[in-house]
Design an enzyme around this catalytic site. Structure first.
Site, PDB file in Angstrom:
ATOM      1  N   GLU A   1       0.832  -1.204   0.000  1.00  0.00           N
ATOM      2  CA  GLU A   1       0.000   0.000   0.000  1.00  0.00           C
ATOM      3  C   GLU A   1       0.865   1.250   0.000  1.00  0.00           C
ATOM      4  O   GLU A   1       0.535   2.246  -0.644  1.00  0.00           O
ATOM      5  CB  GLU A   1      -0.937   0.014   1.212  1.00  0.00           C
ATOM      6  CG  GLU A   1      -1.901  -1.171   1.265  1.00  0.00           C
ATOM      7  CD  GLU A   1      -2.762  -1.266   0.022  1.00  0.00           C
ATOM      8  OE1 GLU A   1      -3.280  -0.225  -0.411  1.00  0.00           O
ATOM      9  OE2 GLU A   1      -2.910  -2.387  -0.517  1.00  0.00           O
TER      10      GLU A   1
ATOM     11  N   TRP B   1       2.131   1.648  -3.492  1.00  0.00           N
ATOM     12  CA  TRP B   1       1.099   2.257  -4.345  1.00  0.00           C
ATOM     13  C   TRP B   1       1.136   3.772  -4.247  1.00  0.00           C
ATOM     14  O   TRP B   1       0.938   4.493  -5.222  1.00  0.00           O
ATOM     15  CB  TRP B   1      -0.300   1.765  -3.938  1.00  0.00           C
ATOM     16  CG  TRP B   1      -0.698   0.533  -4.679  1.00  0.00           C
ATOM     17  CD1 TRP B   1      -0.636  -0.749  -4.225  1.00  0.00           C
ATOM     18  CD2 TRP B   1      -1.207   0.465  -6.014  1.00  0.00           C
ATOM     19  NE1 TRP B   1      -1.068  -1.604  -5.212  1.00  0.00           N
ATOM     20  CE2 TRP B   1      -1.429  -0.886  -6.307  1.00  0.00           C
ATOM     21  CE3 TRP B   1      -1.491   1.415  -6.991  1.00  0.00           C
ATOM     22  CZ2 TRP B   1      -1.921  -1.308  -7.543  1.00  0.00           C
ATOM     23  CZ3 TRP B   1      -1.986   0.996  -8.225  1.00  0.00           C
ATOM     24  CH2 TRP B   1      -2.195  -0.355  -8.487  1.00  0.00           C
TER      25      TRP B   1
ATOM     26  N   TRP C   1     -20.839  10.172 -20.226  1.00  0.00           N
ATOM     27  CA  TRP C   1     -21.332  10.120 -18.853  1.00  0.00           C
ATOM     28  C   TRP C   1     -22.723  10.721 -18.780  1.00  0.00           C
ATOM     29  O   TRP C   1     -23.040  11.656 -19.511  1.00  0.00           O
ATOM     30  CB  TRP C   1     -20.386  10.881 -17.921  1.00  0.00           C
ATOM     31  CG  TRP C   1     -18.970  10.396 -17.947  1.00  0.00           C
ATOM     32  CD1 TRP C   1     -17.901  11.049 -18.471  1.00  0.00           C
ATOM     33  CD2 TRP C   1     -18.467   9.155 -17.430  1.00  0.00           C
ATOM     34  NE1 TRP C   1     -16.751  10.293 -18.314  1.00  0.00           N
ATOM     35  CE2 TRP C   1     -17.074   9.123 -17.682  1.00  0.00           C
ATOM     36  CE3 TRP C   1     -19.059   8.058 -16.789  1.00  0.00           C
ATOM     37  CZ2 TRP C   1     -16.270   8.053 -17.316  1.00  0.00           C
ATOM     38  CZ3 TRP C   1     -18.251   6.987 -16.421  1.00  0.00           C
ATOM     39  CH2 TRP C   1     -16.872   6.992 -16.680  1.00  0.00           C
TER      40      TRP C   1
ATOM     41  N   ASN D   1     -11.334   1.601   2.984  1.00  0.00           N
ATOM     42  CA  ASN D   1     -10.834   1.463   1.614  1.00  0.00           C
ATOM     43  C   ASN D   1     -11.680   0.527   0.751  1.00  0.00           C
ATOM     44  O   ASN D   1     -11.958   0.825  -0.417  1.00  0.00           O
ATOM     45  CB  ASN D   1      -9.396   0.964   1.634  1.00  0.00           C
ATOM     46  CG  ASN D   1      -8.842   0.818   0.231  1.00  0.00           C
ATOM     47  OD1 ASN D   1      -8.864   1.764  -0.544  1.00  0.00           O
ATOM     48  ND2 ASN D   1      -8.392  -0.384  -0.116  1.00  0.00           N
TER      49      ASN D   1
ATOM     50  N   TRP E   1     -16.315  10.017 -13.286  1.00  0.00           N
ATOM     51  CA  TRP E   1     -15.496   9.783 -12.083  1.00  0.00           C
ATOM     52  C   TRP E   1     -15.000  11.087 -11.480  1.00  0.00           C
ATOM     53  O   TRP E   1     -14.738  11.161 -10.284  1.00  0.00           O
ATOM     54  CB  TRP E   1     -14.314   8.868 -12.398  1.00  0.00           C
ATOM     55  CG  TRP E   1     -13.340   9.390 -13.412  1.00  0.00           C
ATOM     56  CD1 TRP E   1     -13.344   9.165 -14.763  1.00  0.00           C
ATOM     57  CD2 TRP E   1     -12.202  10.236 -13.170  1.00  0.00           C
ATOM     58  NE1 TRP E   1     -12.296   9.818 -15.363  1.00  0.00           N
ATOM     59  CE2 TRP E   1     -11.572  10.484 -14.421  1.00  0.00           C
ATOM     60  CE3 TRP E   1     -11.633  10.804 -12.035  1.00  0.00           C
ATOM     61  CZ2 TRP E   1     -10.430  11.277 -14.560  1.00  0.00           C
ATOM     62  CZ3 TRP E   1     -10.489  11.591 -12.172  1.00  0.00           C
ATOM     63  CH2 TRP E   1      -9.910  11.824 -13.418  1.00  0.00           C
TER      64      TRP E   1
ATOM     65  N   TRP F   1      -9.887   6.562  -8.280  1.00  0.00           N
ATOM     66  CA  TRP F   1     -11.113   6.775  -9.067  1.00  0.00           C
ATOM     67  C   TRP F   1     -10.957   6.270 -10.486  1.00  0.00           C
ATOM     68  O   TRP F   1     -11.858   5.654 -11.048  1.00  0.00           O
ATOM     69  CB  TRP F   1     -11.512   8.255  -9.052  1.00  0.00           C
ATOM     70  CG  TRP F   1     -12.383   8.562  -7.873  1.00  0.00           C
ATOM     71  CD1 TRP F   1     -11.997   9.091  -6.683  1.00  0.00           C
ATOM     72  CD2 TRP F   1     -13.787   8.290  -7.768  1.00  0.00           C
ATOM     73  NE1 TRP F   1     -13.078   9.176  -5.839  1.00  0.00           N
ATOM     74  CE2 TRP F   1     -14.186   8.700  -6.469  1.00  0.00           C
ATOM     75  CE3 TRP F   1     -14.737   7.743  -8.620  1.00  0.00           C
ATOM     76  CZ2 TRP F   1     -15.507   8.565  -6.020  1.00  0.00           C
ATOM     77  CZ3 TRP F   1     -16.053   7.623  -8.174  1.00  0.00           C
ATOM     78  CH2 TRP F   1     -16.428   8.021  -6.900  1.00  0.00           C
TER      79      TRP F   1
END
Length: 436
Positions: free
Chosen positions: A257, A260, A288, A323, A341, A364
DNA sequence: TTTTGAGTTGTTCGA
DNA sequence: GTCGAACAACTCAAA
């Protein structure tokens, strides 16, 4: 009387005095060091009067000022723009150099470019240090010299590059005698900056080894405390990433993590277009739905999908969301509701205490399938199966959606099967269409 | 240059 | 209930 020669250490999102890179180099510069902090009105002007993040920053800085004063030193505060702050400081002091820790967000990059030019015009070095990440933007790159866009090979390279000195703490305290001895004004009050104080309990700055060793198996269960909750401290630098990596080394899932986080910082730097548009440009062709009402129901948590509503209400109430649930609500907004998004990203930006541009945009776009190394577009989270897997006894849902199961709870905003087929067809058509 | 294996976190369908 | 394959092809990374 000649002005005293000093160096400035400009604190931004690295709110700590220990294990702090730029502060350390300032202390080792051979000159007296004055820490400064700018309450930047070009950011604060856009925030609501009640903003937990401002309260958090203010609290931390109050503590930092107390620590410095206990050593006979102080921190200089400025409420205004960084430009004004430096203009003023350069009049008062003979500044030999300005040290700061690098910030990779587009706003910060532009701000720092301006400050750099301003200082350079006066022959003052502006020295940026790596502190926010373990590896800077160009320190984990492919053999051909280009940046990675896939996480797994990036993480392999990250790990093979890692040496103990990368996570060794900077021994700032040893050199505190280099601090400028001075007494300055108190930190401006929240009220004087037009903010309200709030009664808030923030997560602590430490994580137990027990939690880290159980992180892999517990991190996906939102009803239990299986994640570290350190994100707000990483956001504002109230903990050191080096210290966390050292602690994380035996716990691979959690270490990942942190990797990331470095990865998304590097992606943002190398692909700044992905902050405002799809990382993969063809995903900008998706039509969208401009559905304000559905978006509003998602925001306040009345979609009729209890796991989604629970997540949004946790966010609205606490400024935090687990999360696993972040993924579920993001998938729901982009795939079930077919809403851009960016709308969701902006809402998270407003609400999340731990909001970090790079990680938030990355997350996202992962959910929307438009990001680098994202979920394939046909992967549509089923809120029901996610609930069965991660909240089977409805503990999390009952905590945040007490009226679930009563007539007061709304009917689903959209049928799952219908929504799934709609998004698959829409994506397929948009991505299949020619770009020219 | 070409080739090959791999790619955060899932879901659905049918045997 | 359980399991494997399909989902849709593509692009990336590295040898």
């Amino acid at each position: 009387m000649s002005k005293e020669k000093i160096v400035l250490y400009w604190m931004r999102r690295d709110l700590r005095l220990h294990d702090n890179s730029a502060f350390y180099y300032a202390l080792r510069s051979g000159h007296r060091v004055l820490p400064i902090f700018v309450f930047d009105t070009s950011i604060l002007d856009h925030l609501p009067r009640r903003d937990a993040r401002v309260v958090f920053i203010h609290r931390e800085l109050t503590e930092i000022q107390a620590q410095l004063r206990a050593m006979g030193s102080d921190i200089h505060f400025h409420f205004g723009t960084p430009q004004d702050a430096f203009a003023q400081l350069l009049k008062t002091y003979s500044v030999e150099a300005v040290y700061t820790n690098r910030d990779y967000e587009p706003y910060a990059q532009n701000r720092d470019k301006e400050i750099y030019a301003m200082l350079e015009a006066q022959g003052i070095p502006f020295i940026g240090k790596k502190d926010h990440v373990i590896f800077d933007k160009n320190e984990v790159i492919k053999d051909d010299g280009k940046p990675y866009t896939v996480f797994t090979p990036y993480s392999r390279k990250w790990k093979s590059n890692l040496r103990p000195y990368h996570y060794k703490a900077y021994p700032n305290a040893k050199y505190f005698d280099q601090l400028l001895k001075i007494h300055l004004s108190d930190i401006p009050t929240l009220a004087s900056m037009r903010f309200e104080d709030m009664e808030l309990a923030f997560p602590e700055k430490t994580v137990s080894t027990t939690l880290l060793s159980q992180y892999g198996e517990k991190r996906d269960i939102p009803s239990i405390r299986g994640t570290s909750r350190l994100s707000i401290h990483l956001r504002f630098g109230t903990v050191s990433i080096r210290q966390l990596v050292q602690q994380a080394l035996p716990h691979e899932k959690w270490l990942n993590e942190l990797i990331w986080r470095d990865f998304y910082q590097a992606i943002m730097y190398h692909f700044p277009h992905s902050v405002t548009g799809a990382f993969k440009p063809q995903y900008d062709r998706i039509p969208w739905r401009d559905d304000q009402e559905a978006f509003q129901r998602w925001c306040i948590g009345t979609t009729g999908y209890p796991i989604v509503d629970a997540g949004m209400r946790e966010l609205n109430t606490t400024g935090f969301m687990h999360n696993r649930v972040r993924m579920i609500v993001a998938s729901f907004l982009t795939k079930h509701l077919l809403i851009d998004w960016r709308w969701g990203e902006r809402y998270f930006a407003e609400k999340l205490l731990d909001y970090d541009l790079a990680s938030n945009v990355g997350g996202w776009q992962w959910a929307a399938s438009s990001g680098c190394d994202a979920a394939p577009y046909f992967r549509v989270f089923n809120p029901e199966s996610q609930t069965d897997k991660f909240d089977p006894d409805y503990r999390y849902i009952r905590q945040w959606v007490p009226e679930y199961g009563t007539p007061a709870y709304p009917k689903p905003i959209v049928d799952h099967k219908f929504a799934r087929e709609r998004v698959l067809a829409t994506y397929k058509e948009a991505l299949g269409a020619q770009s020219n």
